[in-house]
Design a protein around this motif. Structure first.
Motif, mmCIF file in Angstrom:
data_model
loop_
_atom_site.group_PDB
_atom_site.id
_atom_site.type_symbol
_atom_site.label_atom_id
_atom_site.label_comp_id
_atom_site.label_asym_id
_atom_site.label_seq_id
_atom_site.Cartn_x
_atom_site.Cartn_y
_atom_site.Cartn_z
ATOM 1 N N ASP A 1 -3.629 -10.687 -1.920
ATOM 2 C CA ASP A 1 -2.776 -11.817 -2.339
ATOM 3 C C ASP A 1 -1.766 -11.330 -3.370
ATOM 4 O O ASP A 1 -2.137 -10.639 -4.328
ATOM 5 C CB ASP A 1 -3.614 -12.926 -2.986
ATOM 6 N N ILE A 2 -0.515 -11.731 -3.206
ATOM 7 C CA ILE A 2 0.513 -11.333 -4.171
ATOM 8 C C ILE A 2 0.455 -12.233 -5.400
ATOM 9 O O ILE A 2 0.649 -11.796 -6.531
ATOM 10 C CB ILE A 2 1.903 -11.405 -3.509
ATOM 11 N N TRP B 1 12.187 -19.275 -15.613
ATOM 12 C CA TRP B 1 11.766 -18.206 -16.531
ATOM 13 C C TRP B 1 10.963 -17.141 -15.781
ATOM 14 O O TRP B 1 11.186 -15.942 -15.948
ATOM 15 C CB TRP B 1 10.946 -18.829 -17.666
ATOM 16 N N ILE B 2 10.057 -17.585 -14.921
ATOM 17 C CA ILE B 2 9.268 -16.627 -14.134
ATOM 18 C C ILE B 2 10.173 -15.838 -13.172
ATOM 19 O O ILE B 2 10.018 -14.627 -13.029
ATOM 20 C CB ILE B 2 8.155 -17.359 -13.348
ATOM 21 N N ALA B 3 11.132 -16.530 -12.556
ATOM 22 C CA ALA B 3 12.055 -15.821 -11.668
ATOM 23 C C ALA B 3 12.797 -14.741 -12.438
ATOM 24 O O ALA B 3 12.958 -13.610 -11.956
ATOM 25 C CB ALA B 3 13.026 -16.818 -11.016
ATOM 26 N N GLY B 4 13.223 -15.073 -13.666
ATOM 27 C CA GLY B 4 13.923 -14.074 -14.506
ATOM 28 C C GLY B 4 13.005 -12.911 -14.848
ATOM 29 O O GLY B 4 13.411 -11.737 -14.806
ATOM 30 N N GLN C 1 11.286 -20.225 -3.643
ATOM 31 C CA GLN C 1 12.370 -19.285 -3.953
ATOM 32 C C GLN C 1 11.825 -18.056 -4.694
ATOM 33 O O GLN C 1 12.429 -16.992 -4.683
ATOM 34 C CB GLN C 1 13.464 -19.964 -4.807
ATOM 35 N N ILE C 2 10.675 -18.213 -5.331
ATOM 36 C CA ILE C 2 10.017 -17.070 -5.992
ATOM 37 C C ILE C 2 9.094 -16.349 -4.999
ATOM 38 O O ILE C 2 9.201 -15.145 -4.800
ATOM 39 C CB ILE C 2 9.209 -17.554 -7.223
ATOM 40 N N THR C 3 8.196 -17.118 -4.364
ATOM 41 C CA THR C 3 7.170 -16.467 -3.533
ATOM 42 C C THR C 3 7.767 -15.828 -2.272
ATOM 43 O O THR C 3 7.182 -14.923 -1.698
ATOM 44 C CB THR C 3 6.072 -17.476 -3.131
ATOM 45 N N ARG D 1 12.722 -9.560 -2.979
ATOM 46 C CA ARG D 1 12.065 -8.419 -3.644
ATOM 47 C C ARG D 1 10.554 -8.484 -3.450
ATOM 48 O O ARG D 1 9.890 -7.454 -3.421
ATOM 49 C CB ARG D 1 12.449 -8.379 -5.119
ATOM 50 N N ILE D 2 10.018 -9.681 -3.317
ATOM 51 C CA ILE D 2 8.587 -9.804 -2.990
ATOM 52 C C ILE D 2 8.368 -9.320 -1.556
ATOM 53 O O ILE D 2 7.459 -8.551 -1.262
ATOM 54 C CB ILE D 2 8.126 -11.278 -3.141
#
Ligand code: SF4
Ligand code: SF4
Length: 241
Positions: free
Chosen positions: A74-75, A233-236, A169-171, A175-176
């Motif tokens: 799991d990522i 913030w997490i995306a950054g 948009q993050i998961t 880049r992931i």
């Protein structure tokens, strides 16, 4: 982000404006039958609402009602709602009158019998729906004709889906997909900012968060603004060049 439970029956794609007949209410013979033996994945917005529905802090909600799992492949960490060891694996919020946190129930409970998945194409997310037709669910014998679009509105799903899309948009970030993996400190920050909002707010107000806006006033009181900031913030933190 996928909100598709594990179906025990047929499951077919359905368009946003396609009609279907379904109604769920106390009078159906199967009332609350679907609130057992679930692998009910919780999103950050679900936890925000459980916190509001229970009146507990986010840390208390996580400790009492949430199982955090992360398998080797799991990522991202996964959050699941606790089922009770009562012989029927009932949802921890199931009471004698039905769902005890109905106004704040998770998105997956609202979405059923639909499932929604999103797929990132370029900068956009494409959404897809499926209709699950499980044998135990008698809601399909009810006469109410609705459409996917109308059902989402009636179940007050737009804010759930908005935050799920921000998370996607993050998961589903390029880049992931291309192999970026979280360090242990990034994993802890991911849980803090997206799932433990009260602790994140205290950390932010103590000045311990880099890149926080100078004016904290909205984030001090507005849970949704805080979660939206947490996602940015997490995306950054993960994707800054
Ligand atoms: S949160 Fe409520 S609606 Fe969802 S499974 Fe639990 S009891 Fe059922
Ligand atoms: S099984 Fe279907 S109709 Fe019965 S309570 Fe659950 S969602 Fe409603």
């Amino acid at each position: 982000m996928t909100q598709i439970p594990h179906p025990a029956g047929p499951c077919r794609p359905i368009g946003r404006h396609e009609p279907f007949s379904f109604a769920c209410h106390r009078e159906v013979a199967c009332f609350t039958r679907c609130c057992h033996e679930l692998e009910l994945a919780l999103t950050p917005y679900d936890i925000l609402r459980l916190r509001q529905g229970t009146g507990l802090s986010s840390a208390e909600v996580l400790a009492r009602y949430v199982i955090i799992e992360q398998e080797a492949d799991d990522i991202f960490p996964r959050m699941y709602l606790t089922m009770v060891d009562d012989g029927a694996a009932s949802c921890v919020f199931l009471g004698s009158q039905g769902c005890s946190i109905y106004r704040h129930r998770p998105g997956a409970c609202r979405m059923y019998p639909l499932g929604r998945a999103t797929m990132k194409t370029g900068e956009n997310l494409e959404e897809h729906f499926v209709l699950l037709h499980e044998p135990h669910c008698l809601g399909f014998g009810q006469p109410l004709l609705t459409s996917v679009h109308a059902y989402l509105q009636s179940q007050e799903l737009p804010p759930y889906n908005r935050f799920n899309d921000l998370l996607a948009q993050i998961t589903q970030h390029d880049r992931i997909r291309h192999g970026l993996r979280l360090s242990e400190s990034q994993r802890r920050a991911f849980i803090l900012a997206l799932y433990d909002l009260d602790t994140f707010r205290a950390t932010l107000l103590n000045g311990e968060i880099t890149d926080a806006p100078d004016d904290h006033s909205a984030l001090a009181h507005d849970d949704e603004a805080l979660l939206e900031f947490g996602l940015r913030w997490i995306a950054g933190l993960l994707f800054a060049p």
